[in-house]
Motif scaffolding. Structure first.
Motif, PDB file in Angstrom:
ATOM      1  N   ALA A   1      -4.799   5.005  14.083  1.00  0.00           N
ATOM      2  CA  ALA A   1      -3.576   5.091  13.580  1.00  0.00           C
ATOM      3  C   ALA A   1      -3.702   3.308  13.313  1.00  0.00           C
ATOM      4  O   ALA A   1      -2.712   3.316  12.142  1.00  0.00           O
ATOM      5  CB  ALA A   1      -2.212   5.708  14.670  1.00  0.00           C
ATOM      6  N   ARG A   2      -3.986   2.607  13.724  1.00  0.00           N
ATOM      7  CA  ARG A   2      -4.006   1.412  13.275  1.00  0.00           C
ATOM      8  C   ARG A   2      -5.706   1.172  12.193  1.00  0.00           C
ATOM      9  O   ARG A   2      -4.883   0.528  10.778  1.00  0.00           O
ATOM     10  CB  ARG A   2      -3.963   0.721  14.036  1.00  0.00           C
ATOM     11  CG  ARG A   2      -4.985  -0.829  14.446  1.00  0.00           C
ATOM     12  CD  ARG A   2      -3.704  -1.489  14.056  1.00  0.00           C
ATOM     13  NE  ARG A   2      -3.730  -3.172  13.506  1.00  0.00           N
ATOM     14  CZ  ARG A   2      -2.832  -3.580  13.454  1.00  0.00           C
ATOM     15  NH1 ARG A   2      -1.589  -3.143  13.134  1.00  0.00           N
ATOM     16  NH2 ARG A   2      -3.068  -5.092  13.377  1.00  0.00           N
ATOM     17  N   LYS A   3      -5.556   2.331  12.498  1.00  0.00           N
ATOM     18  CA  LYS A   3      -7.386   1.992  11.181  1.00  0.00           C
ATOM     19  C   LYS A   3      -6.729   2.197   9.847  1.00  0.00           C
ATOM     20  O   LYS A   3      -7.195   1.713   8.256  1.00  0.00           O
ATOM     21  CB  LYS A   3      -8.636   2.984  11.459  1.00  0.00           C
ATOM     22  CG  LYS A   3     -10.202   2.664  13.105  1.00  0.00           C
ATOM     23  CD  LYS A   3     -10.683   3.358  12.996  1.00  0.00           C
ATOM     24  CE  LYS A   3     -11.475   2.667  14.236  1.00  0.00           C
ATOM     25  NZ  LYS A   3     -12.167   3.727  15.035  1.00  0.00           N
ATOM     26  N   LEU A   4      -5.709   3.246  10.240  1.00  0.00           N
ATOM     27  CA  LEU A   4      -5.134   3.724   8.795  1.00  0.00           C
ATOM     28  C   LEU A   4      -4.499   2.756   8.157  1.00  0.00           C
ATOM     29  O   LEU A   4      -4.225   2.710   6.871  1.00  0.00           O
ATOM     30  CB  LEU A   4      -4.568   4.866   8.802  1.00  0.00           C
ATOM     31  CG  LEU A   4      -5.383   6.428   8.985  1.00  0.00           C
ATOM     32  CD1 LEU A   4      -4.294   7.442   9.292  1.00  0.00           C
ATOM     33  CD2 LEU A   4      -5.560   6.867   7.521  1.00  0.00           C
ATOM     34  N   GLY A   5      -3.762   2.121   9.539  1.00  0.00           N
ATOM     35  CA  GLY A   5      -2.845   1.391   8.377  1.00  0.00           C
ATOM     36  C   GLY A   5      -3.997  -0.181   7.694  1.00  0.00           C
ATOM     37  O   GLY A   5      -3.247   0.089   6.430  1.00  0.00           O
ATOM     38  N   VAL A   6      -4.736  -0.701   8.417  1.00  0.00           N
ATOM     39  CA  VAL A   6      -5.586  -1.217   7.807  1.00  0.00           C
ATOM     40  C   VAL A   6      -6.297  -1.409   7.459  1.00  0.00           C
ATOM     41  O   VAL A   6      -5.610  -1.824   5.931  1.00  0.00           O
ATOM     42  CB  VAL A   6      -6.331  -2.231   9.467  1.00  0.00           C
ATOM     43  CG1 VAL A   6      -7.261  -2.771   8.720  1.00  0.00           C
ATOM     44  CG2 VAL A   6      -6.046  -2.559  10.713  1.00  0.00           C
ATOM     45  N   ILE A   7      -6.562   0.263   6.393  1.00  0.00           N
ATOM     46  CA  ILE A   7      -7.054   0.700   5.509  1.00  0.00           C
ATOM     47  C   ILE A   7      -6.011   0.165   4.212  1.00  0.00           C
ATOM     48  O   ILE A   7      -6.206  -0.422   3.151  1.00  0.00           O
ATOM     49  CB  ILE A   7      -7.020   1.677   5.966  1.00  0.00           C
ATOM     50  CG1 ILE A   7      -9.340   1.544   6.213  1.00  0.00           C
ATOM     51  CG2 ILE A   7      -8.154   2.780   4.236  1.00  0.00           C
ATOM     52  CD1 ILE A   7      -8.885   3.274   6.212  1.00  0.00           C
ATOM     53  N   THR A   8      -4.859   0.440   4.615  1.00  0.00           N
ATOM     54  CA  THR A   8      -3.722   0.455   3.470  1.00  0.00           C
ATOM     55  C   THR A   8      -3.283  -0.821   3.060  1.00  0.00           C
ATOM     56  O   THR A   8      -2.469  -1.138   1.968  1.00  0.00           O
ATOM     57  CB  THR A   8      -2.634   1.646   3.747  1.00  0.00           C
ATOM     58  OG1 THR A   8      -1.892   1.075   4.689  1.00  0.00           O
ATOM     59  CG2 THR A   8      -2.810   2.801   3.958  1.00  0.00           C
ATOM     60  N   TYR A   9      -2.633  -1.444   4.248  1.00  0.00           N
ATOM     61  CA  TYR A   9      -2.936  -3.044   5.063  1.00  0.00           C
ATOM     62  C   TYR A   9      -3.256  -4.133   2.915  1.00  0.00           C
ATOM     63  O   TYR A   9      -3.237  -4.625   3.064  1.00  0.00           O
ATOM     64  CB  TYR A   9      -2.501  -4.214   5.840  1.00  0.00           C
ATOM     65  CG  TYR A   9      -1.797  -3.045   6.926  1.00  0.00           C
ATOM     66  CD1 TYR A   9      -0.723  -1.944   6.519  1.00  0.00           C
ATOM     67  CD2 TYR A   9      -2.092  -3.191   7.946  1.00  0.00           C
ATOM     68  CE1 TYR A   9      -0.316  -1.127   7.424  1.00  0.00           C
ATOM     69  CE2 TYR A   9      -0.773  -2.484   8.840  1.00  0.00           C
ATOM     70  CZ  TYR A   9      -0.390  -1.452   8.836  1.00  0.00           C
ATOM     71  OH  TYR A   9       0.948  -0.950   9.287  1.00  0.00           O
TER      72      TYR A   9
END
Length: 367
Positions: A214-222
């Motif tokens: 979940a965090r990796k997905l977030g960081v990619i889109t941030y």
């Protein structure tokens, strides 16, 4: 030695939730900087994104750097020698406020998934109660970043007359399908982790894999593709940095994401993450305008606003910032719109401090 500058406000009990249900004995955590003046008219409220705590900057009680450290302090963009700054931790967040990990007074056990459905309107109402508890009837300025920007729109539409000026930072009047899709995948990653166990995990059985994805997905889109290209290109890890797994980490960008995820897991309660993530998807200012975003925004009555967006933001695209600016202008506010070309995407407000300082400090200086 641990420092804690957090203070707590007891919310009205029962605290009614927008989508039904209520909380008893609930609280929100907050921190403050600067001094409230005698007229009580120099208060600036800061509402945060999904994961930050109320510790936006260092202070006497807690000298550790806050999540927006370079922006807040004497002589900085949010100048604490002039403003009394309050940062409230969102209701539903596990950083001191009542959330899914809190004890339900009715059962003596953590709420977990019995926590009532959470909306950003609930976050806004809880923040409003915190401000009122400090004897402040009207904020000089309300600043909302990312999810906090949506909470800020809810705050202003639900509490007319409670805000004079507003700074909207990288946010949206409603979640777009792309943002909903990403958050949906983040929630699915958590829920599919066997350790999540329908919300019944503990420290020893924590859904680390789900939270990590979940965090990796977030960081990619941030961040933006432009920044990923510029920072990492196709650089591979040295042989000794790779693992033996046939599909293990090979590129530097993978290693970067892994490091980010490792720092995040175990620092946030997974159920709280799920609740706040879904609250972001549900928020829609058009509910206050018969299904029309512009009509919903026109219900907000403030004097001045600055709306800041970034051209490389894929989660909260620039068109959505323009929509907020147009809506507030149509409602009679004097609005400044700032479109930045920072390469960092959605996270630019945390990284591109010179440009955000210039915009926010300039606006506050004119109030």
């Amino acid at each position: 030695m641990t420092h804690d500058a957090r203070r707590y406000v007891a919310l009205s009990s029962p605290f009614a939730m927008k989508r039904g249900g209520e909380l008893h004995g609930a609280q929100v955590a907050y921190e403050t900087w600067g001094e409230l003046n005698a007229a009580r008219d120099n208060a600036v409220l800061l509402l945060t994104g999904l994961s930050p705590s109320a510790h936006a900057a260092s202070n006497d009680q807690d000298p550790t750097p806050g999540w927006w450290e370079p922006m807040i302090g004497p002589g900085r963009a949010i100048d604490t020698s002039r403003w009394f700054v309050i940062c409230v931790n969102s209701l539903g967040s596990d950083k001191g406020s009542t959330c899914a990990a809190s004890i339900d007074p009715a059962t003596g056990a953590p709420y977990r998934l019995t926590f009532p459905e959470l909306s950003l309107e609930d976050v806004a109402n809880a923040a409003h109660q915190a401000v009122r508890s400090l004897g402040i009837d009207q904020l000089a300025c309300l600043i909302g970043c990312s999810m906090g920007g949506m909470s800020a729109l809810a705050y202003m539409v639900l509490h007319p007359g409670s805000v004079r000026a507003h700074i909207s930072v990288d946010t949206a009047p409603q979640a777009q399908p792309f943002a909903i899709a990403i958050r949906s995948l983040q929630r699915e990653a958590i829920r599919l982790d066997p350790q999540w166990n329908n919300g019944q995990y503990d420290d020893a059985h924590y859904p680390e894999t789900g939270m990590s994805i979940a965090r990796k997905l977030g960081v990619i889109t941030y961040r933006s593709a432009m920044e990923w290209n510029g920072r990492f290109a196709r650089i591979r890890l040295d042989a000794e940095q790779r693992d033996d797994n046939p599909f293990g980490l090979e590129f530097e960008v993978e290693s970067y994401l892994e490091g980010h995820a490792r720092r995040f897991v175990h620092t946030f309660d997974p159920n709280s993450y799920l609740y706040l993530s879904r609250a972001s998807d549900w928020f829609d200012i058009s509910e206050y305008g018969d299904g029309d975003v512009m009509e919903g925004l026109k219900r907000i009555r403030i004097q001045q606003a600055m709306v800041i967006g970034v051209s490389t933001d894929i989660l909260f695209p620039l068109e959505q910032q323009e929509q907020i600016a147009d809506g507030l202008r149509a409602a009679g506010a004097e609005v400044e719109f700032v479109a930045l070309n920072s390469p960092q995407g959605h996270d630019a407000f945390l990284v591109d401090i010179p440009n955000y300082s210039r915009a926010i400090g300039g606006f506050l200086g004119r109030l």
